[in-house]
Structure formats: structure tokens, C-alpha cells
Design an enzyme around this catalytic site. Structure first.
Site, PDB file in Angstrom:
ATOM      1  N   LYS A   1       4.478  -7.058   4.734  1.00  0.00           N
ATOM      2  CA  LYS A   1       3.942  -5.894   4.011  1.00  0.00           C
ATOM      3  C   LYS A   1       2.467  -5.737   4.365  1.00  0.00           C
ATOM      4  CE  LYS A   1       4.889  -4.231  -0.621  1.00  0.00           C
ATOM      5  NZ  LYS A   1       5.066  -4.724  -1.993  1.00  0.00           N
TER       6      LYS A   1
HETATM    7  C1  E4P Z   1       5.718  -2.004  -3.950  1.00  0.00           C
HETATM    8  O1  E4P Z   1       6.251  -2.674  -3.096  1.00  0.00           O
HETATM    9  C2  E4P Z   1       4.789  -2.529  -4.979  1.00  0.00           C
HETATM   10  O2  E4P Z   1       5.038  -3.916  -5.143  1.00  0.00           O
HETATM   11  C3  E4P Z   1       4.974  -1.931  -6.344  1.00  0.00           C
HETATM   12  O3  E4P Z   1       6.032  -1.013  -6.410  1.00  0.00           O
HETATM   13  C4  E4P Z   1       3.721  -1.554  -7.036  1.00  0.00           C
HETATM   14  O4  E4P Z   1       4.015  -0.959  -8.265  1.00  0.00           O
HETATM   15  P1  E4P Z   1       2.984  -0.837  -9.470  1.00  0.00           P
HETATM   16  O5  E4P Z   1       2.268   0.457  -9.336  1.00  0.00           O
HETATM   17  O6  E4P Z   1       3.865  -0.862 -10.694  1.00  0.00           O
HETATM   18  O7  E4P Z   1       2.063  -2.025  -9.400  1.00  0.00           O
END
Ligand code: E4P
Length: 224
Positions: A85
Site C-alpha cells: 500500500k
Molecule cells: C483503506 O485502505 C484505509 O485503511 C481505510 O479505509 C481508511 O478509513 P478511515 O477513513 O475510516 O480511516
């Protein structure tokens, strides 16, 4: 549309994996920071993969291209199934270009607009993660952005898989599926909430009560 779980919590992953409804897990540094620091990070990721078996996104924390590539190489060494990522910044795109040329799958995260998604696709991203909830938080329509991106993907025939991320409620799951997202990565609480319906509980309670009544009546009739 596939469902992934957006968490690094092993109990949550185990419970949902047993139901057979998730095909992967996405983690990020904030999610990992919520968990027990005595459990080794690598051990946690390997255990997540053992429980779910599918996609596991592991995020880098460097912000320069070489650092990101180095981290990705290290991750792949101890966990070859990882999807790396990478944040949606210019250095991240350069890292995606290099990693994709080497056949290492990448998930470009923190995408908030169609132009960012297009750039990530062009750099060679395997997945693009569109953050719905965080857009809604600043009074932008996250689903409208996702709809645009899905439409562009159809028109252009782009091949990066679209992940609807930062999901905050069950309606986000429905709208992501309607838009044509390939995956929705959902936090545990939202996923569990999305499985519930009061009519299901009322209906089940009535089935059980009616069957009990039938058994009692049957026993009575056999005594006569
Ligand atoms: C995506 O891969 C992220 O881990 C995640 O969806 C972030 O979401 P949040 O805005 O609830 O932190």
C-alpha cells in the site's frame, strides 16, 4: 463486488473470516497502532493472511521513492503474498511504477479525486483506494467521486481494481456496489451492522416460539 475487512484486529478478522464473507484485509499504520504493541507486526500480518487467505494490503511509511521501494522489498521477503500500500503522492507514483515493473502488486491509498485515481492507474497500480467517508467529512460527496471514477474506468477500459475505502455506514457498501467498485473494504462495526435487520430477529424469534408451541401441543395430543 468483493468485501474486505478494514482492520488489523485478529479477533475481528477471525470472526468474520469464519462467516466466509470476506476475500481480503486492508491495514494501515493507524489501524495497526490500535492493536497490542507486544504482538510483532510481521507475525500479525502473517496471522491475518492465515485466517483469511486472500488479499492483504500492507502499507509503507516512507515518503521518498527509494524508501518505499526498499520497504516493499523487505515486506515481500517475509510475506511474498503482500499487496504493497503506497500513498498517493508523486514519490509514491514513482515507487508504484518501479514495483509494478517488477510484478509487485500495489494498492494506491488516500485517493480523493478522479485525477488522482487516473494517475495511480497510469503509474501501474493494481488497486486504487477511494476514501468515501473522509470526503463526506469535509462536505464532499464521496459516492459521487466513486461514481465518476467507475464511469471513467468503464469508458477507458482501465484495469486497476477499484477499492471503495473509508466506509462509514452500510449505505456506503450498497452505493459502492451500485457504482461498480470491485471491492469495498469495510470496518468490523459497519460490516456487522450491515448484516442485521430487526425483521430477521423478529422472524427468527417467532419461528422458535411457534415451533415450541407445536411441540407442546403434540406432546399433549400424545397423552390423550
Ligand atoms: C483503506 O485502505 C484505509 O485503511 C481505510 O479505509 C481508511 O478509513 P478511515 O477513513 O475510516 O480511516
Amino acid at each position: 463486488m468483493e468485501l474486505y475487512l478494514d482492520t488489523a484486529n485478529l479477533e475481528q478478522i477471525k470472526e468474520v473470516a469464519e462467516m466466509g464473507i470476506i476475500r481480503g484485509v486492508t491495514t494501515n499504520p493507524s489501524l495497526l497502532a490500535k492493536e497490542d504493541p507486544t504482538v510483532d507486526f510481521k507475525q500479525r500480518i502473517i496471522e491475518i493472511h492465515r485466517l483469511v487467505g486472500g488479499h492483504v494490503s500492507v502499507e509503507v511509511i516512507s515518503t521518498d521513492k527509494d524508501g518505499m521501494v526498499r520497504e516493499a522489498e523487505e515486506i515481500i521477503e517475509w510475506f511474498p503474498e503482500a499487496t504493497i500500500k503506497i500513498p498517493m503522492i508523486p514519490q509514491g507514483l514513482a515507487a508504484v511504477k518501479e514495483l509494478s515493473a517488477r510484478g509487485i502488486p500495489t494498492n494506491v491509498t488516500l485517493i480523493f479525486s478522479a485525477t488522482q485515481a487516473i494517475a495511480a492507474q497510469q503509474a501501474g497500480a493494481s488497486y486504487v483506494s477511494i476514501f468515501l467517508g473522509r470526503l463526506d467529512d469535509i462536505a464532499y460527496d464521496g459516492i459521487a467521486v466513486l461514481n465518476d471514477i467507475c464511469e471513467i474506468w468503464d469508458v477507458q477500459g482501465y484495469d486497476s481494481l477499484i477499492i471503495a475505502a473509508s466506509i462509514r455506514n452500510p449505505l456506503h457498501i450498497v452505493e459502492s456496489a451500485r457504482a461498480g467498485a470491485d471491492i469495498a473494504t469495510v470496518p468490523y462495526n459497519v460490516l456487522m451492522q450491515s448484516l442485521k435487520n430487526p425483521l430477521t430477529d423478529i422472524g427468527l424469534e417467532k419461528f422458535i416460539k411457534d415451533y415450541d408451541r407445536y411441540l407442546t401441543e403434540r406432546q399433549k395430543s400424545m397423552l390423550i
